[in-house]
Design an enzyme around this catalytic site. Structure first.
Site, mmCIF file in Angstrom:
data_model
loop_
_atom_site.group_PDB
_atom_site.id
_atom_site.type_symbol
_atom_site.label_atom_id
_atom_site.label_comp_id
_atom_site.label_asym_id
_atom_site.label_seq_id
_atom_site.Cartn_x
_atom_site.Cartn_y
_atom_site.Cartn_z
ATOM 1 N N HIS A 75 0.608 -1.339 0.043
ATOM 2 C CA HIS A 75 -0.310 -0.165 0.057
ATOM 3 C C HIS A 75 0.590 1.278 0.561
ATOM 4 O O HIS A 75 0.191 2.813 -0.533
ATOM 5 C CB HIS A 75 -0.978 0.140 0.701
ATOM 6 C CG HIS A 75 0.016 -0.341 2.139
ATOM 7 N ND1 HIS A 75 0.367 -1.227 2.747
ATOM 8 C CD2 HIS A 75 0.665 0.440 3.649
ATOM 9 C CE1 HIS A 75 0.698 -1.678 4.116
ATOM 10 N NE2 HIS A 75 0.661 -0.945 4.110
ATOM 11 N N HIS A 164 27.293 -8.090 -9.537
ATOM 12 C CA HIS A 164 28.282 -9.064 -8.838
ATOM 13 C C HIS A 164 27.173 -10.324 -8.631
ATOM 14 O O HIS A 164 27.311 -11.188 -8.224
ATOM 15 C CB HIS A 164 28.194 -7.737 -7.280
ATOM 16 C CG HIS A 164 29.579 -7.305 -7.812
ATOM 17 N ND1 HIS A 164 30.880 -7.156 -7.241
ATOM 18 C CD2 HIS A 164 29.560 -6.326 -8.907
ATOM 19 C CE1 HIS A 164 31.807 -6.689 -7.926
ATOM 20 N NE2 HIS A 164 31.433 -6.341 -8.865
ATOM 21 N N ARG A 198 33.421 -15.365 -12.827
ATOM 22 C CA ARG A 198 34.140 -15.496 -11.850
ATOM 23 C C ARG A 198 32.666 -15.121 -10.598
ATOM 24 O O ARG A 198 32.819 -15.133 -9.846
ATOM 25 C CB ARG A 198 34.985 -14.386 -11.029
ATOM 26 C CG ARG A 198 34.878 -12.661 -11.272
ATOM 27 C CD ARG A 198 36.493 -12.330 -11.238
ATOM 28 N NE ARG A 198 35.958 -11.143 -11.224
ATOM 29 C CZ ARG A 198 36.481 -9.513 -10.128
ATOM 30 N NH1 ARG A 198 37.237 -9.792 -9.715
ATOM 31 N NH2 ARG A 198 36.403 -8.726 -11.066
#
Lengths: 213, 213
Positions: A75, A164, A198
């Site tokens: 809300h 990331h 990575r």
């Protein structure tokens, strides 16, 4: 699936690359201007050689080209939601509004849970959840497997969340953000791809936590 | 368990209230100064009458009096972690350091997962997780059932995280926070109890998401 690697992408190569796929460009490699347009049209992501780890599941990184967005707000966030829906539709994206529709109090886990499930089921490429601070919706959305939700109060965080952490759900605090700041955060989040292997590899460990705990 | 309700708490009553419990005070009710000291010593939480919903599971709201803290950081947060451990131990809290110990890169889901599991198993009353932005650790920690993790970049968010969302894990971004700000956030988060039944009730819905998705 092996990732194709190029030293030169001209228009001829560009037209043969599968739409929506990711390809690697060798160090010192080149993409012709015409090919760059074609790649954009075909939603092809070009990353530096060595970025893609073929051993990682293809569905691990979030969808880079977000076309379908599920959005929900409690809300406190109804107004901000309306502004964002308008903004996103003007960008040509398909937006599904999962509520709420007015200022009658609702529970944020209901809304955030619905958005998270739409993303987890692949019905949306990404999700946006809004409550007063954005914290509760982040907790609730992350409880759904396959969802990585991040509360971003600044553009820097929005970029990090994607680069990331591969966040596929963005949480916003309606009481903490002005509309222009919220729009900037949303736009940066949507336009930042997750590219580095990575970082993507770490998402496997999140998936393992989902499966085990 | 029924919650005891008082209109006056004097020293005599204070000494009979179970340590660590929560009691209600009637509107217009009074706690004598001496009783207030005793209640603090006995870690009794006094809330306005009607705040406690006896139908809610007792373990839903986070532990109010945090004595045992599990803390972990990735390689970017080792220094901040050391400062916080020192700070928390000086406050008389038991801190267990779940790593990492140096700046060799580690994966945030490993660290955040370990802290989250310590909290979920009840080995710690609360947890603190640190990485570069705090976003990834928030995602990872929330994947563990029973954990509600919130990334707090300001004291206001720290208060919200506790009051509204009952966060039992706090996530911090090491690259985004100066040490004094981080300490202020941690202290406010630890000293803010979750009291309102209407907020606690929403945690039931988060628990349901954990069980179903």
């Amino acid at each position: 699936m092996a990732v194709r690697k190029f030293s030169l992408i001209s228009e001829i190569e560009a037209r043969q690359i599968e739409p929506g796929s990711t390809v690697e460009l060798e160090k010192g490699g080149h993409v012709t201007p015409l090919a760059a347009d074609t790649l954009r049209e075909r939603r092809v992501t070009v990353v530096p050689a060595g970025s893609v780890d073929a051993t990682l599941p293809a569905d691990l990184a979030p969808v880079a080209d977000v076309r379908r967005i599920a959005i929900g707000a409690d809300h406190t966030g109804v107004k901000l939601k309306a502004v964002l829906i308008d903004h996103l539709r003007k960008q040509g994206r398909a937006v599904s509004d999962l509520g709420t529709a007015n200022d009658e109090p609702v529970d944020y886990p209901d809304i955030a849970g619905a958005v998270a499930r739409a993303v987890a089921r692949g019905e949306a490429d990404a999700g946006i959840v809004i409550d007063g601070a954005g914290l509760g919706s982040t907790i609730a959305a992350n409880k759904v497997r396959g969802v990585r939700a991040a509360m971003c109060s600044t553009p820097t965080l929005a970029r990090y969340a994607r680069e990331h952490n591969g966040a596929n759900v963005l949480a916003l605090g309606s009481t903490l953000l002005e509309v222009p700041a919220a729009i900037e955060i949303v736009d940066l989040w949507l336009s930042t791809p997750m590219r580095e292997a990575r970082y993507i590899r770490r998402l496997l460990k999140i998936r393992r936590l989902e499966e085990r705990f």
